[in-house]
Write a protein that holds these residues in place. Sequence first.
Motif: not given
Length: 116
Positions: A7-12, A43-48
């Motif tokens: 879900e976070p990847t989809f939303l990005i 950190g989570t965002l930039y890793g993704a």
Amino acid sequence: METPLREPTFLILTALAGEPMHGYGLIAEVARLSDGRISLRPGTLYGALDRLVDASLVAVEREEIVDGRLRRHYRLTEPGGEVLAVETERMRRNVEAATARLRATMPSPRLSGGLA
């Protein structure tokens, strides 16, 4: 990139479908899109984003220095748009199937239109 997307990847990817954004803008837009359910840490965002750039789904649009710090603006690439479209269609079909089953077993005003 594997599907189904987390879900976070989809939303990005969804956030970037509108326009290029920098990290803070993405964090805020993902929170908005998820009605506050998803709160990405930097950190989570930039890793993704690193993984999405490596997979050629997202690219750096431009870089600028703001208050002495580097700010990168990311954009959705054509392959990223294709992955987002495929995933959106997969999810739409799943919602449609679930809605039909729920309507058949538990008619409810909450399921009357707009869901699928």
